[in-house]
Write an enzyme that holds these catalytic residues in place. Structure first.
Site, PDB file in Angstrom:
ATOM      1  CE  LYS A   1      -3.261   2.643   2.896  1.00 53.34           C
ATOM      2  NZ  LYS A   1      -4.163   2.650   4.067  1.00 53.34           N
TER       3      LYS A   1
ATOM      4  CG  ASP B   1      -5.508   7.936   4.508  1.00 56.16           C
ATOM      5  OD1 ASP B   1      -6.386   8.606   3.931  1.00 56.16           O
ATOM      6  OD2 ASP B   1      -5.747   6.915   5.188  1.00 56.16           O
TER       7      ASP B   1
ATOM      8  CE  LYS C   1      -6.607   8.739   7.988  1.00 57.20           C
ATOM      9  NZ  LYS C   1      -7.311   7.634   8.633  1.00 57.20           N
TER      10      LYS C   1
ATOM     11  CG  ASP D   1      -1.919   5.178   4.912  1.00 55.24           C
ATOM     12  OD1 ASP D   1      -1.789   4.091   5.513  1.00 55.24           O
ATOM     13  OD2 ASP D   1      -2.987   5.565   4.408  1.00 55.24           O
TER      14      ASP D   1
ATOM     15  CD  GLU E   1      -6.658   5.314   2.316  1.00 55.36           C
ATOM     16  OE1 GLU E   1      -7.647   5.422   3.072  1.00 55.36           O
ATOM     17  OE2 GLU E   1      -5.532   5.034   2.733  1.00 55.36           O
TER      18      GLU E   1
ATOM     19  NE  ARG F   1     -11.135  -0.967   3.533  1.00 54.69           N
ATOM     20  CZ  ARG F   1     -11.819  -1.109   4.659  1.00 54.69           C
ATOM     21  NH1 ARG F   1     -12.997  -1.690   4.659  1.00 54.69           N
ATOM     22  NH2 ARG F   1     -11.329  -0.695   5.801  1.00 54.69           N
TER      23      ARG F   1
HETATM   24  N1  BES Z   1      -4.321   4.537   6.759  1.00 53.12           N
HETATM   25  C1  BES Z   1      -5.473   4.276   7.535  1.00 53.12           C
HETATM   26  C2  BES Z   1      -5.224   3.271   8.663  1.00 53.12           C
HETATM   27  C3  BES Z   1      -4.227   3.685   9.705  1.00 53.12           C
HETATM   28  C4  BES Z   1      -4.617   4.409  10.810  1.00 53.12           C
HETATM   29  C5  BES Z   1      -2.922   3.274   9.633  1.00 53.12           C
HETATM   30  C6  BES Z   1      -3.718   4.767  11.786  1.00 53.12           C
HETATM   31  C7  BES Z   1      -2.009   3.618  10.614  1.00 53.12           C
HETATM   32  C8  BES Z   1      -2.403   4.352  11.689  1.00 53.12           C
HETATM   33  C9  BES Z   1      -6.603   3.743   6.645  1.00 53.12           C
HETATM   34  O1  BES Z   1      -6.620   4.201   5.354  1.00 53.12           O
HETATM   35  C10 BES Z   1      -7.867   4.181   7.266  1.00 53.12           C
HETATM   36  O2  BES Z   1      -8.109   5.362   7.256  1.00 53.12           O
HETATM   37  N2  BES Z   1      -8.657   3.261   7.766  1.00 53.12           N
HETATM   38  C11 BES Z   1      -9.865   3.597   8.404  1.00 53.12           C
HETATM   39  C12 BES Z   1     -10.857   2.557   7.969  1.00 53.12           C
HETATM   40  C13 BES Z   1     -12.273   2.914   8.294  1.00 53.12           C
HETATM   41  C14 BES Z   1     -12.743   4.112   7.486  1.00 53.12           C
HETATM   42  C15 BES Z   1     -13.122   1.715   7.994  1.00 53.12           C
HETATM   43  C16 BES Z   1      -9.605   3.548   9.913  1.00 53.12           C
HETATM   44  O3  BES Z   1      -8.771   2.777  10.362  1.00 53.12           O
HETATM   45  O4  BES Z   1     -10.208   4.363  10.609  1.00 53.12           O
HETATM   46 ZN    ZN Z   2      -4.776   4.787   4.599  1.00 49.93          ZN
HETATM   47 MG    MG Z   3      -7.715   6.005   5.167  1.00 47.23          MG
END
Ligand code: BES
Ligand code: ZN
Ligand code: MG
Length: 491
Positions: A254, A259, A266, A277, A338, A340
């Site tokens: 990835k 992000d 966020k 990320d 994003e 996935r």
């Molecule tokens: N890049 C994030 C996941 C992440 C969070 C990695 C903190 C490292 C530290 C990913 O793209 C994400 O935003 N995931 C969301 C998924 C949700 C929207 C289902 C998450 O983890 O909140």
């Molecule tokens: Zn991400």
């Molecule tokens: Mg994300």
């Protein structure tokens, strides 16, 4: 920093670190180098026993000897010696010296030769000595170790044993550098430039730009990148030095260079962390460097989607439906899920183009990994028992790339069904969030291909100093994937 090996005889000059195990005493060869017995006197005066974290400094006419307590020796493994090297590095860094030595005689352990121990300590030292300070100007702060000399009785043999570890170290350093860079510096195109500038035999790159991806229908990758001014790319690295015509291993990482969450923005707190990320992408690149430097006889292809996830007038929106390269349609319920999306297209492209027998994807995919496994383990998701076993045992042979198996289940898979498309990028329930994310990628894996997904969200970055990973980017995945390839994929 240069790591060199030299004879341990008559080389006690400058700052010399000497690890000492509890109950083992001072190495007898070292005593011979100290005819006046200063070391033994200091050890007595200081009541130094070799307990963990105990330190005793001895001033000899030409050398400063720093005895480091290494604790009990029982059943110490190669990784134990790596950790010891890492600890020495963390102390050595604070001394602001350009050159230091480490004395590795007298540590012999049943299964490990003196030279192997010297090589492992050197490797751990390398891991622990890393620093990322290219944006700092204060010169004083910047005095760094330029050379570490590992003292051993057979430096040539130790060097030979160290050579493959040096290749891994190069991969880990490159990965840490890429992950540490802020996202204004490490854009998708910059990442591609770094990969293209690497010149190692057998390491070949190809790049697809947005126009080429459009033609191929890689719309999931394009849709995540469409809100950013930085163009998305698909980077491909081929290393095909194994059996001619043999199906390759496909590594997919990835590469979200930043992000923000996109339109599903966020919260501001800690958003800056999302520069890392792309740690999965960087780990895949680092692994390709390390196997190519070792010249392994293996076939491995890396497919690395690189994007920036940003909100803007052109950004992907919740409710949109996107047609993937596989033909399957995806309803976007949250633009922050994003990773996935880009991985779905990337694994599909990799399968169509390179016909792998096995796929491993590695991604900072879900923040909830931190709740389930914290910073000890990354999550391993696979239904293939053999692949699971192979990855777990490779992980056990690394100093900190540890894995914990997480579940996949057909009822979790159902949670990503959509009312209007073939699937949704967000589960209809908050339960098992890391598993439903894994299932999303699983929907793009073709039958009969072995697949494992590694969620490294809580392992890619450390907020505290660890023996073999200073605060910051850990380089997670390089040691693990290299070991996995070495043990299972070399012809
Ligand atoms: N890049 C994030 C996941 C992440 C969070 C990695 C903190 C490292 C530290 C990913 O793209 C994400 O935003 N995931 C969301 C998924 C949700 C929207 C289902 C998450 O983890 O909140
Ligand atoms: Zn991400
Ligand atoms: Mg994300």
């Amino acid at each position: 920093m240069k790591i060199t090996f030299d004879s341990s005889k008559k080389k006690l000059k400058g700052v010399v670190f000497v690890p000492v195990f509890e109950k083992e005493g001072i190495p007898s060869l070292l005593k011979k180098e100290d005819s006046l017995g200063f070391i033994e006197k200091a050890v007595k005066a200081d009541d130094f026993k070799g307990k963990e974290n105990q330190i005793c400094v001895v001033f000899l006419p030409e050398a400063r000897i720093i005895l480091i307590g290494a604790g009990e020796k029982t059943n110490i493994t190669a990784q134990g010696f790596e950790k010891l090297g890492g600890k020495i590095a963390s102390i050595a860094k604070t001394l602001k010296k350009k050159e230091i030595s480490v004395y590795t005689e007298g540590l012999k352990e049943n299964d490990l030769s003196n030279e192997k121990i010297a090589a492992e300590i050197a490797f751990g030292f390398g891991l622990g000595a890393y620093s990322f300070d290219i944006y700092k100007h204060e010169k004083e702060e910047n005095i760094r170790i330029e050379e570490v000399i590992i003292l051993t009785s057979n430096p040539i043999k130790a060097q030979t044993l160290f050579d493959p570890l040096a290749a891994v170290l190069d991969g880990v350093y490159e990965t840490r550098d890429l992950v540490s860079e802020p996202s204004n510096m490490m854009t998708p195109s910059e990442f591609v430039d770094v990969a293209e500038s690497i010149k190692i035999k057998g390491f070949d790159t190809d790049v697809l730009d947005a126009k080429q991806m459009k033609k191929l229908g890689l719309n999931l990758i394009l849709s995540v990148g469409q809100g950013s001014v930085h163009e998305p790319y698909l980077l491909i690295i081929r290393y095909m030095k194994g059996k001619k015509g043999g199906a390759p291993l496909l590594l997919v990482g990835k590469g979200v260079c930043f992000d923000s969450g996109g339109i599903s923005l966020k919260p501001g707190r800690d958003m800056g962390d999302m520069k890392y990320d792309m740690a999965g992408a960087a780990a895949v690149l680092g692994t390709m460097i390390s196997i190519a430097k070792m010249g392994l006889k293996t076939n491995v292809v890396a497919v690395i989607p690189l994007v920036e996830n940003m909100p803007s007038g052109t950004a992907l929106k919740p409710g949109d439906v996107v047609r993937s390269m596989s033909g399957k349609t995806v309803e976007i319920l949250n633009t922050d899920a994003e990773g996935r999306l880009i991985l779905g297209d990337a694994v599909w492209y990799g399968q169509e183009k390179f016909k792998p027998d096995t796929i491993i994807d590695i991604a900072t995919l879900t923040g909830v990994m931190n709740y389930s496994l914290g910073s000890e383990y990354a999550g391993l998701f696979t239904t293939d028992e053999e692949l699971s076993e192979q990855l777990m045992s490779a992980a056990d042979e690394t100093v900190m790339d540890h894995l914990w198996r997480m579940p996949l289940h057909k009822n979790y898979d159902k949670l990503i069904n959509s009312d209007i498309a073939d699937m949704a990028n967000l589960s209809s329930s908050p339960e098992a969030g890391s598993s439903t994310a894994a299932h999303f990628i699983g929907r793009f894996i073709q039958p009969d291909i072995k697949w494992a997904h590694l969620d490294i969200a809580s392992k890619a970055w450390t907020k505290k100093d660890l023996p073999c990973a200073p605060k910051g980017a850990t380089g997670f995945g390089v040691q693990l994937l290299t070991k996995f390839i070495l043990k299972n994929r070399v012809s």
